[in-house]
Scaffold this motif. Structure first.
Motif, PDB file in Angstrom:
ATOM      1  N   LEU A 112       0.831  -1.202   0.000  1.00 42.81           N
ATOM      2  CA  LEU A 112       0.000   0.000   0.000  1.00 42.81           C
ATOM      3  C   LEU A 112       0.869   1.256   0.000  1.00 42.81           C
ATOM      4  O   LEU A 112       0.579   2.228  -0.702  1.00 42.81           O
ATOM      5  CB  LEU A 112      -0.937   0.001   1.220  1.00 42.81           C
ATOM      6  N   ALA A 113       1.945   1.231   0.759  1.00 40.62           N
ATOM      7  CA  ALA A 113       2.855   2.380   0.820  1.00 40.62           C
ATOM      8  C   ALA A 113       3.448   2.676  -0.548  1.00 40.62           C
ATOM      9  O   ALA A 113       3.556   3.845  -0.945  1.00 40.62           O
ATOM     10  CB  ALA A 113       3.962   2.127   1.834  1.00 40.62           C
ATOM     11  N   THR A 114       3.806   1.641  -1.297  1.00 38.86           N
ATOM     12  CA  THR A 114       4.354   1.835  -2.637  1.00 38.86           C
ATOM     13  C   THR A 114       3.334   2.518  -3.536  1.00 38.86           C
ATOM     14  O   THR A 114       3.670   3.453  -4.270  1.00 38.86           O
ATOM     15  CB  THR A 114       4.770   0.479  -3.252  1.00 38.86           C
ATOM     16  N   GLN A 115       2.097   2.079  -3.459  1.00 38.00           N
ATOM     17  CA  GLN A 115       1.041   2.686  -4.276  1.00 38.00           C
ATOM     18  C   GLN A 115       0.801   4.141  -3.868  1.00 38.00           C
ATOM     19  O   GLN A 115       0.650   5.017  -4.719  1.00 38.00           O
ATOM     20  CB  GLN A 115      -0.250   1.879  -4.165  1.00 38.00           C
ATOM     21  N   VAL A 116       0.779   4.393  -2.570  1.00 38.79           N
ATOM     22  CA  VAL A 116       0.565   5.755  -2.066  1.00 38.79           C
ATOM     23  C   VAL A 116       1.716   6.658  -2.496  1.00 38.79           C
ATOM     24  O   VAL A 116       1.492   7.790  -2.938  1.00 38.79           O
ATOM     25  CB  VAL A 116       0.411   5.745  -0.525  1.00 38.79           C
ATOM     26  N   LEU A 117       2.937   6.172  -2.398  1.00 39.69           N
ATOM     27  CA  LEU A 117       4.095   6.967  -2.808  1.00 39.69           C
ATOM     28  C   LEU A 117       4.045   7.295  -4.297  1.00 39.69           C
ATOM     29  O   LEU A 117       4.385   8.409  -4.698  1.00 39.69           O
ATOM     30  CB  LEU A 117       5.395   6.241  -2.458  1.00 39.69           C
ATOM     31  N   GLN A 118       3.609   6.353  -5.114  1.00 44.16           N
ATOM     32  CA  GLN A 118       3.507   6.616  -6.549  1.00 44.16           C
ATOM     33  C   GLN A 118       2.469   7.709  -6.823  1.00 44.16           C
ATOM     34  O   GLN A 118       2.697   8.588  -7.659  1.00 44.16           O
ATOM     35  CB  GLN A 118       3.143   5.341  -7.300  1.00 44.16           C
ATOM     36  N   VAL A 119       1.349   7.681  -6.110  1.00 43.18           N
ATOM     37  CA  VAL A 119       0.325   8.712  -6.282  1.00 43.18           C
ATOM     38  C   VAL A 119       0.859  10.071  -5.837  1.00 43.18           C
ATOM     39  O   VAL A 119       0.644  11.087  -6.510  1.00 43.18           O
ATOM     40  CB  VAL A 119      -0.961   8.341  -5.496  1.00 43.18           C
ATOM     41  N   SER A 128      12.688  -1.209   3.800  1.00 39.59           N
ATOM     42  CA  SER A 128      13.271  -0.165   2.956  1.00 39.59           C
ATOM     43  C   SER A 128      13.258  -0.568   1.484  1.00 39.59           C
ATOM     44  O   SER A 128      13.550   0.247   0.620  1.00 39.59           O
ATOM     45  CB  SER A 128      14.695   0.133   3.398  1.00 39.59           C
ATOM     46  N   LYS A 129      12.895  -1.811   1.194  1.00 39.18           N
ATOM     47  CA  LYS A 129      12.875  -2.269  -0.198  1.00 39.18           C
ATOM     48  C   LYS A 129      11.894  -1.462  -1.037  1.00 39.18           C
ATOM     49  O   LYS A 129      12.186  -1.131  -2.191  1.00 39.18           O
ATOM     50  CB  LYS A 129      12.532  -3.751  -0.265  1.00 39.18           C
ATOM     51  N   ALA A 130      10.739  -1.125  -0.485  1.00 42.01           N
ATOM     52  CA  ALA A 130       9.748  -0.340  -1.223  1.00 42.01           C
ATOM     53  C   ALA A 130      10.311   1.027  -1.599  1.00 42.01           C
ATOM     54  O   ALA A 130      10.117   1.505  -2.717  1.00 42.01           O
ATOM     55  CB  ALA A 130       8.474  -0.179  -0.402  1.00 42.01           C
ATOM     56  N   VAL A 131      11.032   1.648  -0.681  1.00 42.03           N
ATOM     57  CA  VAL A 131      11.633   2.951  -0.954  1.00 42.03           C
ATOM     58  C   VAL A 131      12.750   2.805  -1.977  1.00 42.03           C
ATOM     59  O   VAL A 131      12.876   3.620  -2.891  1.00 42.03           O
ATOM     60  CB  VAL A 131      12.166   3.601   0.341  1.00 42.03           C
ATOM     61  N   GLN A 132      13.553   1.767  -1.852  1.00 39.20           N
ATOM     62  CA  GLN A 132      14.644   1.542  -2.790  1.00 39.20           C
ATOM     63  C   GLN A 132      14.131   1.369  -4.212  1.00 39.20           C
ATOM     64  O   GLN A 132      14.741   1.855  -5.160  1.00 39.20           O
ATOM     65  CB  GLN A 132      15.463   0.317  -2.383  1.00 39.20           C
ATOM     66  N   LEU A 143      11.432   2.710  -5.455  1.00 33.98           N
ATOM     67  CA  LEU A 143      10.907   3.983  -5.942  1.00 33.98           C
ATOM     68  C   LEU A 143      11.944   5.101  -5.955  1.00 33.98           C
ATOM     69  O   LEU A 143      11.682   6.176  -6.485  1.00 33.98           O
ATOM     70  CB  LEU A 143       9.719   4.420  -5.086  1.00 33.98           C
ATOM     71  N   LEU A 144      13.105   4.864  -5.380  1.00 33.92           N
ATOM     72  CA  LEU A 144      14.110   5.914  -5.262  1.00 33.92           C
ATOM     73  C   LEU A 144      14.503   6.558  -6.591  1.00 33.92           C
ATOM     74  O   LEU A 144      14.614   7.783  -6.657  1.00 33.92           O
ATOM     75  CB  LEU A 144      15.339   5.386  -4.529  1.00 33.92           C
ATOM     76  N   PRO A 145      14.684   5.789  -7.676  1.00 32.39           N
ATOM     77  CA  PRO A 145      15.039   6.447  -8.942  1.00 32.39           C
ATOM     78  C   PRO A 145      13.983   7.449  -9.423  1.00 32.39           C
ATOM     79  O   PRO A 145      14.307   8.410 -10.104  1.00 32.39           O
ATOM     80  CB  PRO A 145      15.160   5.282  -9.932  1.00 32.39           C
ATOM     81  N   GLU A 146      12.732   7.236  -9.070  1.00 30.35           N
ATOM     82  CA  GLU A 146      11.682   8.176  -9.447  1.00 30.35           C
ATOM     83  C   GLU A 146      11.462   9.230  -8.364  1.00 30.35           C
ATOM     84  O   GLU A 146      11.197  10.396  -8.651  1.00 30.35           O
ATOM     85  CB  GLU A 146      10.374   7.427  -9.696  1.00 30.35           C
ATOM     86  N   LEU A 147      11.618   8.839  -7.117  1.00 31.51           N
ATOM     87  CA  LEU A 147      11.360   9.723  -5.990  1.00 31.51           C
ATOM     88  C   LEU A 147      12.418  10.811  -5.840  1.00 31.51           C
ATOM     89  O   LEU A 147      12.100  11.987  -5.647  1.00 31.51           O
ATOM     90  CB  LEU A 147      11.278   8.894  -4.706  1.00 31.51           C
TER      91      LEU A 147
END
Length: 122
Positions: free
Chosen positions: A18-25, A72-76, A78-82
């Motif tokens: 869910l956090a990955t989806q929220v971060l993408q939004v 931290s895998k979810a953040v890792q 998304l890091l290239p986009e974040l």
């Protein structure tokens, strides 16, 4: 942000999927706000403050979600986009031009990374 809002964002960050989806939004929200920045037709001071506050609110939400993540895998992932989005917003807030090119899609970032990994001079 108030305590309830902070708690809401943190609770969304407790589940990695869910956090990955929220971060993408939230990333898309910042990108959209940034791309529409010059197209605001109203010139009132209130409109400009609201337009500037929206990406900052999204950045605060990103901070809360990332802080609550157990993995931290979810953040890792998304890091290239974040990272470029956050860097661009910080640059814009400080009134500076971003020193890096804007990466509009993950595939573009992966392609650029492949070119620079093979050439240490880049």
């Amino acid at each position: 942000m108030n305590r309830d809002t902070t708690e809401l964002w943190r609770s969304l960050g407790e589940d990695p999927l869910l956090a990955t989806q929220v971060l993408q939004v939230l990333i898309e929200k910042i990108k959209t706000s940034t791309s529409q920045e010059g197209s605001v037709t109203s010139e009132t001071e209130t409109d400009r403050h609201l337009a500037a506050a929206e990406p900052l609110s999204a950045i605060y939400a990103i901070f809360q979600v990332v802080s609550a993540l157990q993995s931290s895998k979810a953040v890792q992932e998304l890091l290239p986009e974040l990272f470029p989005v956050l860097l661009q917003q910080v640059s814009r807030t400080l009134g500076q031009k971003m020193p890096l090119p804007v990466i509009s899609s993950p595939s573009l970032g992966q392609r650029d990374r492949q070119h620079t990994e093979g050439n240490p001079c880049r």
